[in-house]
Design a protein around this motif. Sequence first.
Motif, PDB file in Angstrom:
ATOM      1  N   THR A   1      13.005  -1.060 -30.519  1.00 33.36           N
ATOM      2  CA  THR A   1      12.486  -0.464 -29.290  1.00 33.36           C
ATOM      3  C   THR A   1      11.625  -1.470 -28.522  1.00 33.36           C
ATOM      4  O   THR A   1      11.139  -2.453 -29.088  1.00 33.36           O
ATOM      5  N   GLU A   2      11.420  -1.193 -27.264  1.00 35.43           N
ATOM      6  CA  GLU A   2      10.562  -2.047 -26.445  1.00 35.43           C
ATOM      7  C   GLU A   2       9.138  -2.066 -26.997  1.00 35.43           C
ATOM      8  O   GLU A   2       8.501  -3.122 -27.063  1.00 35.43           O
ATOM      9  N   ALA A   3       8.636  -0.913 -27.422  1.00 35.10           N
ATOM     10  CA  ALA A   3       7.277  -0.848 -27.971  1.00 35.10           C
ATOM     11  C   ALA A   3       7.161  -1.682 -29.242  1.00 35.10           C
ATOM     12  O   ALA A   3       6.149  -2.367 -29.453  1.00 35.10           O
ATOM     13  N   ALA A   4       8.183  -1.643 -30.084  1.00 35.92           N
ATOM     14  CA  ALA A   4       8.150  -2.439 -31.312  1.00 35.92           C
ATOM     15  C   ALA A   4       8.230  -3.932 -30.996  1.00 35.92           C
ATOM     16  O   ALA A   4       7.562  -4.745 -31.644  1.00 35.92           O
ATOM     17  N   ALA A   5       9.042  -4.300 -30.012  1.00 38.31           N
ATOM     18  CA  ALA A   5       9.119  -5.702 -29.590  1.00 38.31           C
ATOM     19  C   ALA A   5       7.751  -6.169 -29.090  1.00 38.31           C
ATOM     20  O   ALA A   5       7.291  -7.264 -29.444  1.00 38.31           O
ATOM     21  N   ARG A   6       7.091  -5.349 -28.293  1.00 37.70           N
ATOM     22  CA  ARG A   6       5.756  -5.692 -27.784  1.00 37.70           C
ATOM     23  C   ARG A   6       4.777  -5.824 -28.946  1.00 37.70           C
ATOM     24  O   ARG A   6       3.962  -6.751 -28.986  1.00 37.70           O
ATOM     25  N   TRP A   7       4.839  -4.916 -29.923  1.00 37.70           N
ATOM     26  CA  TRP A   7       3.956  -4.966 -31.091  1.00 37.70           C
ATOM     27  C   TRP A   7       4.174  -6.271 -31.852  1.00 37.70           C
ATOM     28  O   TRP A   7       3.216  -6.915 -32.276  1.00 37.70           O
ATOM     29  N   LEU A   8       5.432  -6.666 -32.042  1.00 40.41           N
ATOM     30  CA  LEU A   8       5.732  -7.917 -32.745  1.00 40.41           C
ATOM     31  C   LEU A   8       5.143  -9.113 -32.006  1.00 40.41           C
ATOM     32  O   LEU A   8       4.560 -10.005 -32.628  1.00 40.41           O
ATOM     33  N   VAL A   9       5.289  -9.142 -30.700  1.00 40.73           N
ATOM     34  CA  VAL A   9       4.705 -10.231 -29.902  1.00 40.73           C
ATOM     35  C   VAL A   9       3.182 -10.223 -30.038  1.00 40.73           C
ATOM     36  O   VAL A   9       2.568 -11.256 -30.318  1.00 40.73           O
ATOM     37  N   ASP A  10       2.578  -9.058 -29.860  1.00 40.23           N
ATOM     38  CA  ASP A  10       1.116  -8.952 -29.910  1.00 40.23           C
ATOM     39  C   ASP A  10       0.543  -9.320 -31.280  1.00 40.23           C
ATOM     40  O   ASP A  10      -0.610  -9.724 -31.384  1.00 40.23           O
ATOM     41  N   ASN A  11       1.362  -9.168 -32.327  1.00 39.87           N
ATOM     42  CA  ASN A  11       0.896  -9.453 -33.683  1.00 39.87           C
ATOM     43  C   ASN A  11       1.391 -10.786 -34.219  1.00 39.87           C
ATOM     44  O   ASN A  11       1.262 -11.063 -35.410  1.00 39.87           O
ATOM     45  N   GLY A  12       1.959 -11.619 -33.344  1.00 44.99           N
ATOM     46  CA  GLY A  12       2.240 -13.004 -33.681  1.00 44.99           C
ATOM     47  C   GLY A  12       3.533 -13.303 -34.406  1.00 44.99           C
ATOM     48  O   GLY A  12       3.645 -14.376 -35.015  1.00 44.99           O
ATOM     49  N   ALA A  13       4.519 -12.410 -34.349  1.00 47.56           N
ATOM     50  CA  ALA A  13       5.814 -12.724 -34.969  1.00 47.56           C
ATOM     51  C   ALA A  13       6.369 -13.995 -34.329  1.00 47.56           C
ATOM     52  O   ALA A  13       6.281 -14.185 -33.118  1.00 47.56           O
ATOM     53  N   ALA A  14       6.944 -14.869 -35.141  1.00 52.76           N
ATOM     54  CA  ALA A  14       7.444 -16.157 -34.641  1.00 52.76           C
ATOM     55  C   ALA A  14       8.927 -16.109 -34.293  1.00 52.76           C
ATOM     56  O   ALA A  14       9.402 -16.934 -33.506  1.00 52.76           O
ATOM     57  N   LEU A  15       9.669 -15.176 -34.876  1.00 52.50           N
ATOM     58  CA  LEU A  15      11.112 -15.027 -34.681  1.00 52.50           C
ATOM     59  C   LEU A  15      11.436 -13.615 -35.135  1.00 52.50           C
ATOM     60  O   LEU A  15      10.771 -13.090 -36.033  1.00 52.50           O
ATOM     61  N   VAL A  16      12.448 -12.999 -34.518  1.00 49.85           N
ATOM     62  CA  VAL A  16      12.872 -11.663 -34.947  1.00 49.85           C
ATOM     63  C   VAL A  16      14.379 -11.671 -35.111  1.00 49.85           C
ATOM     64  O   VAL A  16      15.107 -12.121 -34.220  1.00 49.85           O
ATOM     65  N   GLY A  17      14.840 -11.192 -36.262  1.00 47.61           N
ATOM     66  CA  GLY A  17      16.267 -11.124 -36.550  1.00 47.61           C
ATOM     67  C   GLY A  17      16.676  -9.730 -36.966  1.00 47.61           C
ATOM     68  O   GLY A  17      15.851  -8.949 -37.447  1.00 47.61           O
ATOM     69  N   ILE A  18      17.957  -9.423 -36.787  1.00 47.88           N
ATOM     70  CA  ILE A  18      18.484  -8.107 -37.143  1.00 47.88           C
ATOM     71  C   ILE A  18      19.896  -8.259 -37.706  1.00 47.88           C
ATOM     72  O   ILE A  18      20.631  -9.163 -37.308  1.00 47.88           O
TER      73      ILE A  18
END
Length: 147
Positions: free
Chosen positions: A63-80
């Motif tokens: 979700t957009e909210a989860a993507a924003r949370w990942l950015v705000d919490n410093g995730a360096a890369l996201v995979g699925i």
Amino acid sequence: MPLSAVADRPIVVARLAGSGDRAVDVAALAALPVAGCAVLLHTGWDQYWGTPAYGAGGAPYLTEAAARWLVDNGAALVGIDAVNIDDAVPGGSRPAHTTLLAADVPVVEHLTGLDQLPATGARLHAVPLRLESVGTFSVRAYAVVEP
């Protein structure tokens, strides 16, 4: 994109397979230590890899909210382990891509075998060829798991 963005990144695996939810939202990620990590969403969708069902719709997405949370919490890369990190509906928007890429967080899709990784302690390598002015590119993604 610097090589360090996609090579030798510590992994955190979000175990989501069997949840019954297509949408991966903040609640599914909030307990994870994501700062500086490659956050890999193990939804179980890779079971359909190589079959018509894989791209036929109904895949999990961030979700957009989860993507924003990942950015705000410093995730360096996201995979699925699915065809698209966004809800792949015709004419649909791409809020996860937009949010993550705007923050220089690379996205890796079509992963398989995430069930074989430990929740933490492995390292991801997902290095592309050196290309310019492209929107997507292939990588050979693999994890290094210490004994």
